[in-house]
Design an enzyme around this catalytic site. Structure first.
Site, mmCIF file in Angstrom:
data_model
loop_
_atom_site.group_PDB
_atom_site.id
_atom_site.type_symbol
_atom_site.label_atom_id
_atom_site.label_comp_id
_atom_site.label_asym_id
_atom_site.label_seq_id
_atom_site.Cartn_x
_atom_site.Cartn_y
_atom_site.Cartn_z
ATOM 1 C CG ASP A 1 -3.077 -8.115 0.659
ATOM 2 O OD1 ASP A 1 -2.328 -8.427 1.594
ATOM 3 O OD2 ASP A 1 -4.114 -7.420 0.810
ATOM 4 C CG HIS B 1 -6.788 -5.205 1.870
ATOM 5 N ND1 HIS B 1 -6.130 -6.007 2.778
ATOM 6 C CD2 HIS B 1 -8.051 -5.059 2.326
ATOM 7 C CE1 HIS B 1 -6.964 -6.308 3.780
ATOM 8 N NE2 HIS B 1 -8.142 -5.758 3.515
ATOM 9 C CG HIS C 1 -1.993 -1.008 1.210
ATOM 10 N ND1 HIS C 1 -2.842 -1.204 0.135
ATOM 11 C CD2 HIS C 1 -2.353 -1.932 2.142
ATOM 12 C CE1 HIS C 1 -3.675 -2.207 0.419
ATOM 13 N NE2 HIS C 1 -3.400 -2.670 1.611
ATOM 14 C CG ASP D 1 -5.169 -9.755 3.282
ATOM 15 O OD1 ASP D 1 -4.939 -10.253 2.152
ATOM 16 O OD2 ASP D 1 -4.762 -8.628 3.620
HETATM 17 ZN ZN ZN Z 1 -4.259 -6.900 2.713
#
Ligand code: ZN
Length: 373
Positions: free
Chosen positions: A179, A181, A142, A267
């Site tokens: 991931d 996200h 991120h 995740d």
């Molecule tokens: Zn994540």
């Protein structure tokens, strides 16, 4: 069988995210009890412990991490951001950006986290190992050029991609981010740069908010070289397998990378507190086994994983073990006690609304195929 490298460093576990009780600063006056931060050492340590307890660690080749150099970091991050991180780190830590607390000396651990990836890339490029997994912390996917975000300080995967190009003479690197996200960091960093293909399969509009739509495809020279597959919450094995078969693998074959980096967050698994997808450990093994023949075909099998999210202490270790079994083509013989329950919940098959998203992403792959012709 392959020689699979493994990076681990005890200091990764000493990166201190404090007691933020999830996303908020604990405040007894507001009745928020202090608790562990979501991104704490537990899932990573249990992953490593499973490798030790089962003896699978002996099947892997230890690669030592080294700190990333200032030059390597400043190719990706702005100097004002890095100076701010250094200052905060010296003074005892604090909030590095958006939702990214860190403790005293945390910048040095972040350098070691990025450097673990650099050391793995060097080991693969030199032929010391065939592929590898970096079980590092803090995560990186991120972090943007000028901002820490979502528990990420330095963009580990992007720093490594840049080193492969600048220091190892490669001209095309792919980053595959599974991931749950969105891989917003690499997307933004290489937005106008076709030398890095950025692919992200993630839960639609989860984190960062409003990030990672299918129509974000890059701009300028990078147009067509960013592919997002924003699968709806509730996506399971069927959606991920279809996305790999119809989007991720064809995109890689069109682009012909010379090295593949995987941003490996676990995740997307069904027990995760910060995601709403339904994967289980075997699917991560399957996704790895789908990437490896493509890596063999395109880039001499050169593929490495850098660890990202994954917040379920129970399931992350087994997801990691399955990935390492796939990379090394060795079996641990260890069963995942959570697999049966997760694999047999309803809606693991590809659903119509998931298929629609993948169909849209296939259109983006056509643009990429045209751009690569
Ligand atoms: Zn994540």
């Amino acid at each position: 069988m392959r020689k699979t490298g493994f990076v681990w460093n005890e200091l990764y576990m000493w990166h201190d995210t404090g007691h933020y009780a999830g996303v908020l600063q604990p405040d007894p006056a507001a009745f928020i009890e202090p608790d562990e931060h979501s991104e704490n050492p537990k899932t990573k340590r249990r992953f490593k412990n499973l490798l030790d307890a089962t003896g699978f660690i002996r099947e892997l080749e230890t690669i030592d991490a080294r700190p990333a150099t200032g030059e390597e970091v400043l190719r990706i991050h702005g100097s004002a951001y890095i100076e701010r991180l250094k200052g905060l780190s010296r003074e005892g830590g604090g909030e590095a950006g958006r939702s990214t607390p860190f403790g005293k000396g945390g910048y040095d651990i972040a350098l070691l986290s990025a450097g673990g990836c650099l050391a793995m890339a060097e080991a693969i490029m030199s032929g010391k190992v065939d592929n590898g997994y970096v079980l590092n912390r803090p995560p990186g996917h991120h972090a943007t050029r000028d901002e820490a975000m979502g528990f990420c300080l330095l963009a580990n995967g992007s720093i490594t991609a840049s080193a492969l190009i600048k220091d190892h003479g490669l001209s095309r690197v792919a980053i595959v981010d599974w991931d749950v996200h969105h891989g917003n960091g690499a997307e933004g960093i290489f937005w106008e740069d076709p030398s890095v293909l950025t692919l992200s399969i993630h839960q639609d509009n989860c984190f960062p908010p409003n990030s990672g739509p299918v129509d974000a495809i890059g701009e300028g020279a990078g147009k067509g070289f960013n592919v997002n597959v924003p699968v709806p919450p509730g996506s399971g094995k069927g959606a991920y397998m279809a996305a790999f078969e119809r989007v991720i693998l064809p995109a890689l074959r069109a682009y012909r990378p010379e090295f593949i980096i995987v941003a490996s967050g676990f995740d997307g698994a069904g027990h995760d507190p910060l995601g709403r997808n339904m994967l289980y450990s075997a699917v991560y093994g399957d996704m790895t086994r789908m990437l490896m023949p493509v890596a063999d075909e395109l880039c001499g099998g050169r593929i490495m994983m850098t660890h990202e999210g994954g917040y379920s202490p129970s399931i992350v270790p087994y997801c990691g073990l399955r990935v390492l079994e796939a990379l090394s083509e060795k079996q641990s013989g260890v069963a995942d006690p959570f697999e049966f329950a997760l694999a047999h919940v309803g809606y693991q098959d590809l659903q119509v609304h998931q298929d629609a998203v993948i169909t849209k992403a296939e259109e983006v792959v056509k643009l990429l195929q045209d751009a690569c012709r």
